[in-house]
Structure formats: C-alpha cells, structure tokens
Scaffold this motif. Structure first.
Motif, PDB file in Angstrom:
ATOM      1  N   GLY A  82      43.121  42.451  62.755  1.00 39.40           N
ATOM      2  CA  GLY A  82      41.798  42.941  63.100  1.00 39.40           C
ATOM      3  C   GLY A  82      41.839  44.243  63.871  1.00 39.40           C
ATOM      4  N   ILE A  83      40.713  44.595  64.434  1.00 37.90           N
ATOM      5  CA  ILE A  83      40.592  45.860  65.169  1.00 37.90           C
ATOM      6  C   ILE A  83      41.397  45.747  66.457  1.00 37.90           C
ATOM      7  CG2 ILE A  83      39.003  47.405  66.374  1.00 37.90           C
ATOM      8  CD1 ILE A  83      36.873  46.531  64.306  1.00 37.90           C
ATOM      9  N   ARG A  84      42.284  46.692  66.667  1.00 33.98           N
ATOM     10  CA  ARG A  84      43.162  46.688  67.839  1.00 33.98           C
ATOM     11  C   ARG A  84      42.781  47.765  68.842  1.00 33.98           C
ATOM     12  NH1 ARG A  84      44.990  42.180  68.323  1.00 33.98           N
ATOM     13  NH2 ARG A  84      46.721  42.940  69.535  1.00 33.98           N
ATOM     14  N   ALA A  85      42.025  48.756  68.401  1.00 34.81           N
ATOM     15  CA  ALA A  85      41.617  49.830  69.307  1.00 34.81           C
ATOM     16  C   ALA A  85      40.360  50.491  68.774  1.00 34.81           C
ATOM     17  CB  ALA A  85      42.729  50.864  69.443  1.00 34.81           C
ATOM     18  N   VAL A  86      39.555  50.974  69.688  1.00 35.00           N
ATOM     19  CA  VAL A  86      38.397  51.793  69.369  1.00 35.00           C
ATOM     20  C   VAL A  86      38.527  53.056  70.222  1.00 35.00           C
ATOM     21  CG1 VAL A  86      35.884  52.020  69.477  1.00 35.00           C
ATOM     22  CG2 VAL A  86      36.912  49.821  68.851  1.00 35.00           C
ATOM     23  N   VAL A  87      38.509  54.201  69.571  1.00 29.44           N
ATOM     24  CA  VAL A  87      38.602  55.477  70.276  1.00 29.44           C
ATOM     25  C   VAL A  87      37.244  56.146  70.145  1.00 29.44           C
ATOM     26  CG1 VAL A  87      39.800  57.684  70.432  1.00 29.44           C
ATOM     27  CG2 VAL A  87      41.051  55.638  69.690  1.00 29.44           C
ATOM     28  N   VAL A  88      36.660  56.520  71.272  1.00 31.24           N
ATOM     29  CA  VAL A  88      35.340  57.139  71.286  1.00 31.24           C
ATOM     30  C   VAL A  88      35.508  58.622  71.598  1.00 31.24           C
ATOM     31  CG1 VAL A  88      33.058  57.147  72.390  1.00 31.24           C
ATOM     32  CG2 VAL A  88      34.303  54.984  72.076  1.00 31.24           C
ATOM     33  N   TYR A  89      34.922  59.451  70.755  1.00 33.46           N
ATOM     34  CA  TYR A  89      34.979  60.899  70.938  1.00 33.46           C
ATOM     35  C   TYR A  89      33.594  61.409  71.309  1.00 33.46           C
ATOM     36  CZ  TYR A  89      39.548  60.713  68.746  1.00 33.46           C
ATOM     37  OH  TYR A  89      40.862  60.434  68.474  1.00 33.46           O
ATOM     38  N   PRO A  90      33.513  62.476  72.107  1.00 33.39           N
ATOM     39  CA  PRO A  90      32.210  62.975  72.546  1.00 33.39           C
ATOM     40  C   PRO A  90      31.435  63.725  71.469  1.00 33.39           C
ATOM     41  CG  PRO A  90      33.961  64.361  73.409  1.00 33.39           C
ATOM     42  CD  PRO A  90      34.621  63.196  72.723  1.00 33.39           C
ATOM     43  N   MET A  91      32.129  64.130  70.390  1.00 33.77           N
ATOM     44  CA  MET A  91      31.448  64.891  69.336  1.00 33.77           C
ATOM     45  C   MET A  91      31.981  64.450  67.968  1.00 33.77           C
ATOM     46  SD  MET A  91      31.577  68.748  70.914  1.00 33.77           S
ATOM     47  CE  MET A  91      33.327  68.803  70.738  1.00 33.77           C
ATOM     48  N   ASN A  92      31.100  64.463  66.968  1.00 32.27           N
ATOM     49  CA  ASN A  92      31.527  64.131  65.610  1.00 32.27           C
ATOM     50  C   ASN A  92      32.593  65.092  65.116  1.00 32.27           C
ATOM     51  OD1 ASN A  92      29.798  61.977  65.504  1.00 32.27           O
ATOM     52  ND2 ASN A  92      28.286  62.959  64.211  1.00 32.27           N
ATOM     53  N   ALA A  93      32.495  66.355  65.498  1.00 30.51           N
ATOM     54  CA  ALA A  93      33.478  67.342  65.045  1.00 30.51           C
ATOM     55  C   ALA A  93      34.878  66.947  65.506  1.00 30.51           C
ATOM     56  CB  ALA A  93      33.118  68.729  65.557  1.00 30.51           C
ATOM     57  N   LEU A  94      35.002  66.447  66.717  1.00 29.84           N
ATOM     58  CA  LEU A  94      36.310  66.019  67.219  1.00 29.84           C
ATOM     59  C   LEU A  94      36.771  64.752  66.497  1.00 29.84           C
ATOM     60  CD1 LEU A  94      38.659  66.460  69.096  1.00 29.84           C
ATOM     61  CD2 LEU A  94      37.382  65.296  70.900  1.00 29.84           C
ATOM     62  N   ALA A  95      35.863  63.826  66.248  1.00 29.42           N
ATOM     63  CA  ALA A  95      36.216  62.617  65.497  1.00 29.42           C
ATOM     64  C   ALA A  95      36.701  62.995  64.097  1.00 29.42           C
ATOM     65  CB  ALA A  95      35.015  61.676  65.406  1.00 29.42           C
ATOM     66  N   ASN A  96      36.033  63.935  63.455  1.00 28.28           N
ATOM     67  CA  ASN A  96      36.443  64.378  62.121  1.00 28.28           C
ATOM     68  C   ASN A  96      37.809  65.049  62.160  1.00 28.28           C
ATOM     69  OD1 ASN A  96      34.019  63.427  61.089  1.00 28.28           O
ATOM     70  ND2 ASN A  96      33.010  65.394  61.267  1.00 28.28           N
ATOM     71  N   SER A  97      38.044  65.862  63.165  1.00 24.67           N
ATOM     72  CA  SER A  97      39.328  66.526  63.328  1.00 24.67           C
ATOM     73  C   SER A  97      40.447  65.503  63.533  1.00 24.67           C
ATOM     74  CB  SER A  97      39.259  67.483  64.517  1.00 24.67           C
ATOM     75  OG  SER A  97      40.538  67.929  64.881  1.00 24.67           O
TER      76      SER A  97
END
Length: 188
Positions: free
Chosen positions: A139-154
C-alpha cells in the motif's frame, strides 16, 4: 556570443519595441517617459551571482556498501540515459549524504540549503530506501506534499528518471503517482 553583448542587443530590441507603441502627446509627460526609458527603468542591470559549490559527500553506492541504504538503491539512483541504462553512481553533496544518514536513524530532521542543491533528492532517497526495506505491495508508504503543481510535476520527472530507466517496461521496484487535481478522471 558574449552574454553581455546578447543582453545589450535584447534590451535594445525591447526598448525599440516599447517605444514603438508609446505616443505621449503632452510634452512634459513625454519628456518624463523618455527620461525613464533612457534611464533603463524597465530593464534594470543584470544580477550576477556565483553558483555555490557544495562539499562532496560520496555517492549512493558508498552508502549502500556501508548498509545505510538498501543495495537496490545502487541500481535505482544512477545517472542513466536511454543509451546507457546501467549508468554511473549518483554523487551526493555532503548535506545530502548527512540527511540520508539521519533519515536512516528514524529521527526527524530538517534540511535547509540553497535552490537546486538537492533537497528533494535528500527526501526521496530515504523514502525509496524505506519502501525497499519494508517490501513492495504494502500500500501507500509515503505521501509527499509540494507547495506548487509545477514542483510536483518536476519531481514526477525525477522519479521517472530514477525509477523508470534501467528497468523492464520502465517499472522500477517502487511505484509512485502524482495527484495535483489536474489529472483526467481515469488517471485518478
């Protein structure tokens, strides 16, 4: 091409373009606008900074050899390309290596360093190491939250680079996904 000559040409072109659509009729206002344009108010002097050199901190293979990282991290975290899917060991900065060592202890830590110095990698390597040690398919072992979609996409691109290349069907030992709210319904 000299970068300063290039900047001068670019500013000259932009200044000409800007002046081409300014038709100020009132003489005092026209004089003020021209003085401001001549002073370069729209194109300030360039900011020139040196890129800091961060202290070397070994590589992923060394951390795996000493047991800090799971052995599979040697295959995951390599500099690969479509032409060279075996790649070469990923070199780390000292602050990255130290952060990965602290993460392995299980104690919380905060890493602050300059832009482009590898903070995200310092977070992702311990997560991948943890998943490899615990085993996949749990299952899900980690969730990483980014402040901007651009950073998540990168970061999705970075994960693809490490956990895709060099593996059959580009599927590495750790799966991941991105959710920004922009995905199509079938992707969600």
């Amino acid at each position: 091409m000299d970068i300063f000559d290039f900047r001068g040409k670019l500013i000259g072109d932009y200044a000409g373009y800007t002046r081409s659509f300014l038709a100020v009729r009132e003489p005092r206002l026209r004089r003020f606008v021209n003085e401001q344009l001549d002073a370069g108010v729209l194109w300030p002097e360039p900011l020139i900074q040196l890129n800091p050199s961060f202290e070397a901190g070994g590589d992923i293979d060394e951390l795996a050899a000493t047991g800090v990282l799971h052995p599979e991290c040697c295959h995951v975290f390599r500099i690969k390309s479509d032409a060279d899917q075996q790649g070469r060991a990923l070199k780390l900065h000292r602050h990255q290596s130290e952060a990965i060592r602290v993460a392995r202890t299980g104690f919380p830590y905060v890493l602050t360093t300059g832009t482009g110095s590898g903070k995200s990698l310092s977070c992702i390597v311990p997560i991948v190491d943890h998943v490899l040690r615990q085993g996949t398919g749990k299952g899900i072992r980690a969730v990483v939250v980014y402040p901007m979609n651009a950073l998540a996409n990168s970061q999705l691109g970075e994960l693809d680079k490490f956990l895709g290349l060099g593996y059959p069907d580009k599927k590495g030992p750790v799966t991941f996904a991105r959710y920004t709210g922009q995905e199509k319904p079938e992707e969600r």
